[in-house]
Design a protein around this motif. Structure first.
Motif, PDB file in Angstrom:
ATOM      1  N   ASP A  19      57.739 -13.838 -31.025  1.00 34.04           N
ATOM      2  CA  ASP A  19      56.606 -13.122 -31.627  1.00 34.04           C
ATOM      3  C   ASP A  19      55.576 -12.738 -30.568  1.00 34.04           C
ATOM      4  OD1 ASP A  19      57.895 -13.462 -33.995  1.00 34.04           O
ATOM      5  OD2 ASP A  19      56.370 -14.732 -34.921  1.00 34.04           O
TER       6      ASP A  19
ATOM      7  N   GLU B  60      56.916  -9.808 -28.495  1.00 36.86           N
ATOM      8  CA  GLU B  60      56.807  -8.537 -29.219  1.00 36.86           C
ATOM      9  C   GLU B  60      55.355  -8.070 -29.283  1.00 36.86           C
ATOM     10  OE1 GLU B  60      57.604  -5.065 -31.179  1.00 36.86           O
ATOM     11  OE2 GLU B  60      58.940  -6.362 -30.032  1.00 36.86           O
TER      12      GLU B  60
ATOM     13  N   ARG C 295      53.507  -4.584 -27.535  1.00 32.52           N
ATOM     14  CA  ARG C 295      52.694  -3.618 -28.281  1.00 32.52           C
ATOM     15  C   ARG C 295      51.266  -3.472 -27.748  1.00 32.52           C
ATOM     16  NH1 ARG C 295      54.380  -4.588 -34.574  1.00 32.52           N
ATOM     17  NH2 ARG C 295      56.627  -4.630 -34.230  1.00 32.52           N
TER      18      ARG C 295
ATOM     19  N   TYR D 285      48.022  -8.026 -33.042  1.00 28.17           N
ATOM     20  CA  TYR D 285      49.428  -7.681 -32.822  1.00 28.17           C
ATOM     21  C   TYR D 285      50.342  -8.794 -33.320  1.00 28.17           C
ATOM     22  CZ  TYR D 285      47.230  -4.111 -30.011  1.00 28.17           C
ATOM     23  OH  TYR D 285      46.442  -3.065 -29.595  1.00 28.17           O
TER      24      TYR D 285
ATOM     25  N   LEU E  71      50.510  -8.487 -37.052  1.00 28.06           N
ATOM     26  CA  LEU E  71      51.363  -7.364 -37.440  1.00 28.06           C
ATOM     27  C   LEU E  71      52.838  -7.739 -37.309  1.00 28.06           C
ATOM     28  CD1 LEU E  71      51.427  -4.431 -38.388  1.00 28.06           C
ATOM     29  CD2 LEU E  71      51.354  -3.744 -35.990  1.00 28.06           C
ATOM     30  N   VAL E  72      53.198  -8.411 -36.234  1.00 31.01           N
ATOM     31  CA  VAL E  72      54.583  -8.853 -36.039  1.00 31.01           C
ATOM     32  C   VAL E  72      54.980  -9.821 -37.153  1.00 31.01           C
ATOM     33  CG1 VAL E  72      56.099 -10.207 -34.523  1.00 31.01           C
ATOM     34  CG2 VAL E  72      54.606  -8.458 -33.551  1.00 31.01           C
TER      35      VAL E  72
ATOM     36  N   LYS F 284      53.707 -10.061 -40.161  1.00 33.65           N
ATOM     37  CA  LYS F 284      53.792  -9.309 -41.419  1.00 33.65           C
ATOM     38  C   LYS F 284      55.110  -8.547 -41.507  1.00 33.65           C
ATOM     39  CE  LYS F 284      51.532  -5.628 -43.983  1.00 33.65           C
ATOM     40  NZ  LYS F 284      50.646  -4.484 -43.883  1.00 33.65           N
ATOM     41  N   GLU F 285      55.489  -7.900 -40.412  1.00 34.11           N
ATOM     42  CA  GLU F 285      56.745  -7.143 -40.397  1.00 34.11           C
ATOM     43  C   GLU F 285      57.945  -8.065 -40.580  1.00 34.11           C
ATOM     44  OE1 GLU F 285      56.607  -4.937 -36.747  1.00 34.11           O
ATOM     45  OE2 GLU F 285      55.098  -3.548 -37.524  1.00 34.11           O
ATOM     46  N   LYS F 286      57.911  -9.248 -39.959  1.00 37.87           N
ATOM     47  CA  LYS F 286      59.003 -10.209 -40.132  1.00 37.87           C
ATOM     48  C   LYS F 286      59.104 -10.671 -41.580  1.00 37.87           C
ATOM     49  CE  LYS F 286      59.886 -13.416 -37.094  1.00 37.87           C
ATOM     50  NZ  LYS F 286      59.737 -14.511 -36.104  1.00 37.87           N
TER      51      LYS F 286
ATOM     52  N   GLU G 167      58.080  -9.013 -44.233  1.00 39.09           N
ATOM     53  CA  GLU G 167      58.580  -7.886 -45.037  1.00 39.09           C
ATOM     54  C   GLU G 167      60.091  -7.726 -44.875  1.00 39.09           C
ATOM     55  OE1 GLU G 167      56.239  -4.589 -43.675  1.00 39.09           O
ATOM     56  OE2 GLU G 167      54.500  -5.180 -44.871  1.00 39.09           O
ATOM     57  N   LYS G 168      60.574  -7.877 -43.645  1.00 34.83           N
ATOM     58  CA  LYS G 168      62.005  -7.747 -43.380  1.00 34.83           C
ATOM     59  C   LYS G 168      62.775  -8.853 -44.091  1.00 34.83           C
ATOM     60  CE  LYS G 168      65.428  -7.438 -39.650  1.00 34.83           C
ATOM     61  NZ  LYS G 168      66.467  -7.998 -40.435  1.00 34.83           N
TER      62      LYS G 168
ATOM     63  N   TYR H 121      62.879  -8.100 -47.757  1.00 34.34           N
ATOM     64  CA  TYR H 121      63.815  -7.007 -48.013  1.00 34.34           C
ATOM     65  C   TYR H 121      65.255  -7.493 -47.914  1.00 34.34           C
ATOM     66  CZ  TYR H 121      66.236  -2.554 -47.557  1.00 34.34           C
ATOM     67  OH  TYR H 121      67.090  -1.497 -47.733  1.00 34.34           O
TER      68      TYR H 121
END
Length: 115
Positions: free
Chosen positions: A47, A50, A54, A98, A101-102, A104-106, A108-109, A112
């Motif tokens: 994390d 990444e 960014r 950042y 955000l990483v 949050k994206e993890k 969400e993934k 999903y």
């Protein structure tokens, strides 16, 4: 003076916690090397790596410079001159947006992928 006034309005437990946190940060010594607290995060963590990818280039390069300067001081067994220590007001979270955000994206993934 304004900061002290605001601090006096906080509950006692928050004032104590803030005082202990500030004491710990000063006692840990990283500011004497010119580092910010997020400079201490390990680049190898996925994390963090990444989030660093960014970061705007100028912020990333500033981080690298602070770390190299701190390593130089450490190898020489010295600290920076006091006027070059990181000031409390300059020790802001630059990587946290950042990292958030990483994360949050993890999340969400993962949500999903679990559908």
């Amino acid at each position: 003076a304004k900061g002290a006034e605001i601090a006096r309005q906080l509950p006692l437990s928050q004032r104590i916690f803030a005082a202990v946190a500030e004491w710990w940060q000063n006692a840990s010594g990283y500011r004497k090397y010119g580092l910010k607290r997020e400079d201490l995060l390990k680049d190898e963590l996925p994390d963090v790596a990444e989030a660093l990818r960014r970061l705007p280039e100028d912020e990333y390069m500033a981080r690298q410079w602070r770390i190299k300067r701190a390593l130089d001081c450490s190898l020489k067994n010295t600290y920076l001159p006091r006027e070059e220590w990181t000031k409390v007001e300059d020790d802001k979270f630059y990587l946290k947006p950042y990292l958030d955000l990483v994360a949050k994206e993890k999340a969400e993934k993962k949500a999903y992928d679990n559908q």
